[in-house]
Design an enzyme around this catalytic site. Structure first.
Site, PDB file in Angstrom:
ATOM      1  N   SER A 103       0.801  -1.215   0.000  1.00 59.47           N
ATOM      2  CA  SER A 103       0.000   0.000   0.000  1.00 59.47           C
ATOM      3  C   SER A 103       0.838   1.272   0.000  1.00 59.47           C
ATOM      4  O   SER A 103       1.551   1.550  -0.942  1.00 59.47           O
ATOM      5  CB  SER A 103      -0.965  -0.051   1.179  1.00 59.47           C
ATOM      6  OG  SER A 103      -1.836   1.048   1.145  1.00 59.47           O
ATOM      7  N   HIS A 104       0.777   2.010   1.106  1.00 62.80           N
ATOM      8  CA  HIS A 104       1.420   3.318   1.170  1.00 62.80           C
ATOM      9  C   HIS A 104       2.837   3.246   1.726  1.00 62.80           C
ATOM     10  O   HIS A 104       3.484   4.275   1.884  1.00 62.80           O
ATOM     11  CB  HIS A 104       0.577   4.222   2.063  1.00 62.80           C
ATOM     12  CG  HIS A 104       0.225   3.543   3.349  1.00 62.80           C
ATOM     13  ND1 HIS A 104      -0.721   2.552   3.420  1.00 62.80           N
ATOM     14  CD2 HIS A 104       0.723   3.676   4.587  1.00 62.80           C
ATOM     15  CE1 HIS A 104      -0.795   2.110   4.660  1.00 62.80           C
ATOM     16  NE2 HIS A 104       0.072   2.765   5.393  1.00 62.80           N
ATOM     17  N   ASP A 120      -2.516   6.458  -3.393  1.00 62.15           N
ATOM     18  CA  ASP A 120      -1.353   5.818  -2.777  1.00 62.15           C
ATOM     19  C   ASP A 120      -0.749   4.723  -3.657  1.00 62.15           C
ATOM     20  O   ASP A 120      -1.112   4.577  -4.819  1.00 62.15           O
ATOM     21  CB  ASP A 120      -1.729   5.245  -1.408  1.00 62.15           C
ATOM     22  CG  ASP A 120      -2.627   4.029  -1.534  1.00 62.15           C
ATOM     23  OD1 ASP A 120      -3.399   3.970  -2.514  1.00 62.15           O
ATOM     24  OD2 ASP A 120      -2.549   3.131  -0.671  1.00 62.15           O
ATOM     25  N   ASP A 146      -1.071   1.482  -4.032  1.00 57.33           N
ATOM     26  CA  ASP A 146      -1.918   0.510  -4.734  1.00 57.33           C
ATOM     27  C   ASP A 146      -3.259   1.092  -5.168  1.00 57.33           C
ATOM     28  O   ASP A 146      -4.149   0.353  -5.599  1.00 57.33           O
ATOM     29  CB  ASP A 146      -2.128  -0.737  -3.874  1.00 57.33           C
ATOM     30  CG  ASP A 146      -2.819  -0.427  -2.561  1.00 57.33           C
ATOM     31  OD1 ASP A 146      -2.663   0.699  -2.057  1.00 57.33           O
ATOM     32  OD2 ASP A 146      -3.528  -1.306  -2.037  1.00 57.33           O
ATOM     33  N   ASP A 163      -5.810   2.622  -3.572  1.00 53.21           N
ATOM     34  CA  ASP A 163      -7.083   2.572  -2.847  1.00 53.21           C
ATOM     35  C   ASP A 163      -7.300   3.788  -1.947  1.00 53.21           C
ATOM     36  O   ASP A 163      -8.401   4.002  -1.462  1.00 53.21           O
ATOM     37  CB  ASP A 163      -7.250   1.253  -2.070  1.00 53.21           C
ATOM     38  CG  ASP A 163      -6.126   0.977  -1.095  1.00 53.21           C
ATOM     39  OD1 ASP A 163      -5.178   1.801  -1.028  1.00 53.21           O
ATOM     40  OD2 ASP A 163      -6.181  -0.059  -0.406  1.00 53.21           O
ATOM     41  N   ARG A 164      -6.261   4.574  -1.718  1.00 56.02           N
ATOM     42  CA  ARG A 164      -6.442   5.769  -0.871  1.00 56.02           C
ATOM     43  C   ARG A 164      -6.623   7.022  -1.716  1.00 56.02           C
ATOM     44  O   ARG A 164      -6.259   7.045  -2.891  1.00 56.02           O
ATOM     45  CB  ARG A 164      -5.217   5.979   0.014  1.00 56.02           C
ATOM     46  CG  ARG A 164      -5.038   4.896   1.035  1.00 56.02           C
ATOM     47  CD  ARG A 164      -3.912   5.222   1.986  1.00 56.02           C
ATOM     48  NE  ARG A 164      -3.883   4.216   3.028  1.00 56.02           N
ATOM     49  CZ  ARG A 164      -3.332   4.364   4.211  1.00 56.02           C
ATOM     50  NH1 ARG A 164      -2.724   5.504   4.501  1.00 56.02           N
ATOM     51  NH2 ARG A 164      -3.360   3.399   5.098  1.00 56.02           N
ATOM     52  N   LYS A 188     -11.518  -0.052  -0.764  1.00 57.35           N
ATOM     53  CA  LYS A 188     -11.603   1.396  -0.892  1.00 57.35           C
ATOM     54  C   LYS A 188     -11.005   1.768  -2.247  1.00 57.35           C
ATOM     55  O   LYS A 188     -10.258   0.986  -2.824  1.00 57.35           O
ATOM     56  CB  LYS A 188     -10.904   2.097   0.260  1.00 57.35           C
ATOM     57  CG  LYS A 188      -9.453   1.732   0.447  1.00 57.35           C
ATOM     58  CD  LYS A 188      -8.965   2.281   1.777  1.00 57.35           C
ATOM     59  CE  LYS A 188      -7.536   1.869   2.025  1.00 57.35           C
ATOM     60  NZ  LYS A 188      -7.336   1.213   3.308  1.00 57.35           N
TER      61      LYS A 188
HETATM   62  C1  G1P Z   1      -3.821   1.540   8.221  1.00 59.19           C
HETATM   63  C2  G1P Z   1      -5.017   2.434   8.404  1.00 59.19           C
HETATM   64  C3  G1P Z   1      -6.291   1.661   8.150  1.00 59.19           C
HETATM   65  C4  G1P Z   1      -6.239   1.039   6.758  1.00 59.19           C
HETATM   66  C5  G1P Z   1      -4.967   0.227   6.594  1.00 59.19           C
HETATM   67  C6  G1P Z   1      -4.805  -0.279   5.175  1.00 59.19           C
HETATM   68  O1  G1P Z   1      -3.860   0.481   9.140  1.00 59.19           O
HETATM   69  O2  G1P Z   1      -5.030   3.016   9.694  1.00 59.19           O
HETATM   70  O3  G1P Z   1      -7.397   2.507   8.300  1.00 59.19           O
HETATM   71  O4  G1P Z   1      -7.353   0.224   6.534  1.00 59.19           O
HETATM   72  O5  G1P Z   1      -3.825   1.026   6.917  1.00 59.19           O
HETATM   73  O6  G1P Z   1      -4.723   0.752   4.243  1.00 59.19           O
HETATM   74  P1  G1P Z   1      -3.042   0.483  10.530  1.00 59.19           P
HETATM   75  O7  G1P Z   1      -1.605   0.692  10.189  1.00 59.19           O
HETATM   76  O8  G1P Z   1      -3.573   1.638  11.331  1.00 59.19           O
HETATM   77  O9  G1P Z   1      -3.356  -0.835  11.168  1.00 59.19           O
HETATM   78 ZN    ZN Z   2      -3.386   1.323  -0.223  1.00 54.85          ZN
END
Ligand code: G1P
Ligand code: ZN
Length: 544
Positions: free
Chosen positions: A113-114, A278, A280, A282-283, A377
């Protein structure tokens, strides 16, 4: 071609977190590490033989190698067909769309992801089920359990496939199709939004937009949809070429990591609308000219304006938000007379509500918004939703927010992250809070009195499954709230997240600075949790 059975030993750390298994690239490169986890996924599934699997990733470093390994393992384990993204690339929401459209058995998405990418960065893998959404906890727990006893995996001996062009291959008995996921995704977007009006807006000389894809997966989707299909001027999409290390950046669309975009939107001759997504896809982050929309407010605005968008004109069944997300959307739902669900952090908890038709829109404070159109998302979806609202209302982002706050009041909101702190004291802090929570009730901190304090536990209204220890909540009698949680996606040490929220109904106070409005709560959070003492940090690493 030969199917080989390779002996292996379990790795103790293959427990999926908030969103799949996420580790440093170097961990995934250890011999058998990826293979063990993939085999554990397959071993925990039933009835996939001959069925279709969707496969793709965000294009980060190690994506290409991992895709080849997974294809050979899918062939050896008896899948019938794999739909793989061209170049191994598919955004998370596009993967969800492709799974649903093709009624696939499931999908494997490679992404952290990010989190930053590259040889020194992170990698990740998650499994999505037939509805296109992240595997629910009972599935991820079964995968983990399997990974702890695994002693062998199966893989086909075969040369690597060329995935850079569309085409069909045969890998043993497995049919492999290299697909373009932009096309089905764009069709889905077109079925939801008023592309004519958005097109008019984007091609008008009076409107300017900037989309920062942060060298991550949304580049090809954003180019195709915003520029080619909707007529936004070339150059609207910045950093649209996916790179294995995201150009050295942190592909997280927030005020800290998407700073180039923030500078443009807060600079001279700023465009009207700014957005980022982000790693992938989804954000999303939404910006107006010199104006930041918190994700919690964004969810509330989308809900309040959904009737302006063709795909949602017929009304919303309900909405859902993760527990730490602000209560802004609750107020919109209450006024509209629809249900609002509060779930634990992580998109997987929305799946049942969406499948059961109880929620239409969902969102998380962590820059995630989506709807029942897929089961993830969806960054570009949120951006198009905003564009549709802007096109119909003809107002600026700021005007829309100001009038929203006039109608509903403003939930000042911020998240303070303490990243990569030592794991042991962070755990101790949470344990201590858990013990002390019941005694906080009734306690006075300055003007604030604690109304409730607990460790959030969720019972899924559809399948009755219970998820405990989802974050410490301290609620005050004026509606303010502090939440403490440890991240389930970080890969180094621990990340403490402190979520702060206060409600203001008085419109004359809506334009205060957020951190100033939250200052008393920030001090109380430190008093309650002893954050500075426990983490050794004077201030948060990231404030969003
Ligand atoms: C974080 C975000 C959460 C999101 C997840 C995946 O998780 O807080 O809302 O669903 O990334 O993108 P966390 O690191 O807080 O467990
Ligand atoms: Zn992501």
């Amino acid at each position: 071609m030969n199917i080989r059975t390779i002996s292996t030993k379990p790795f103790t750390d293959q427990k999926p977190g908030t969103s799949g298994l996420r580790k440093a690239v170097t961990v995934f490169q250890e011999p058998h590490y990826l293979e063990n986890f993939v085999q554990s996924i397959f071993d925990s599934l039933e009835g996939y033989e001959g069925k279709t699997l969707v496969l793709g990733g965000d294009g980060r470093y190690y994506n290409r190698q991992a895709i080849q390994i997974i294809l050979k393992m899918a062939a050896a384990n008896g899948f019938g067909r794999v739909l793989v993204g061209r170049g191994g690339i598919m955004s998370t929401p596009a993967a969800s769309c492709v799974i649903r459209k093709n009624q696939a058995f499931g999908g494997i998405i490679l992404s952290a992801s990010h989190n930053p990418g590259g040889p020194e960065g992170d990698f990740g893998i998650k499994y999505n089920v037939t509805n296109g959404g992240p595997a629910p906890e009972k599935v991820t727990e079964a995968i983990y359990a399997r990974s702890q006893v695994i002693d062998a995996y199966k893989i086909l001996e075969a040369p690597d496939l060329d995935l850079d062009d569309l085409g069909k291959f045969q890998l043993g008995s497995l049919a492999v199709e290299v697909i373009d996921s932009v096309e089905p995704y764009m069709q889905l977007m077109e079925s939801l939004f008023d592309f004519d009006r958005i097109g008019e807006l984007l091609s008008s000389a009076k409107f300017g937009m900037c989309m920062d894809s942060l060298h991550a997966v949304t580049g090809p989707y954003a180019h195709a949809i915003l520029e080619q299909r909707l007529g936004a001027p070339a150059g609207t999409v910045l950093n649209g070429l996916p790179l294995e290390d995201f150009g050295g950046g942190h592909p997280d669309p927030n005020l800290v990591y998407a700073h180039d975009l923030v500078e443009i939107l807060y600079g001279e001759k700023a465009p009207d609308f700014g957005a980022a997504s982000d790693g992938d896809g989804d954000r999303n982050m939404i910006l107006g000219r010199k104006f930041f929309v918190t994700p919690s407010d964004s969810l509330a605005v989308l809900t309040a304006n959904a009737h302006l968008v063709p795909g949602y004109r017929q009304g919303l069944a309900g909405v859902a938000r993760s527990m730490p997300t602000s209560g802004a959307v609750d107020r919109v739902a209450a006024k509209a007379g629809i249900d609002c669900y509060e779930t634990p952090t992580g998109w997987k908890f929305f799946g049942n509500l969406l499948d059961a038709g109880k929620a239409t829109l969902c969102g998380e404070e962590s820059f995630g918004t989506g709807s029942n159109h897929v089961r993830e998302k969806d960054g570009l979806w949120a951006i198009l939703f905003w564009l549709n609202i802007l096109a119909v209302r003809g107002e600026s982002v700021e005007q829309i927010l100001q009038s929203h706050w006039q109608s509903y009041g403003r939930n000042f909101y911020s998240r303070h992250d303490y990243e990569e702190v030592d794991a042991a004291p962070a755990k101790e802090l949470m344990e201590r809070l858990r013990k002390e929570a019941p005694d906080l009730k009734g306690k006075q901190f300055g003007n604030y009195q604690v109304e409730y304090s607990d460790d959030f536990s969720y019972t899924d209204p559809i399948d009755g499954s219970v998820s405990q220890k989802q974050g410490l909540r301290v609620g005050f009698s004026d509606g303010s709230r502090i939440v403490f949680r440890l991240s389930g996606t970080g890969t180094k040490g621990a990340t403490l997240r402190v979520y702060l929220e206060s409600y203001e109904s008085d419109a004359s106070k809506h334009n205060q600075d957020t951190q100033a409005a939250l200052a008393p709560l920030i001090a109380i959070a430190d008093e309650i949790a002893q954050i500075r003492t426990s983490t050794g940090r004077e201030k948060p690493t990231v404030i969003t």
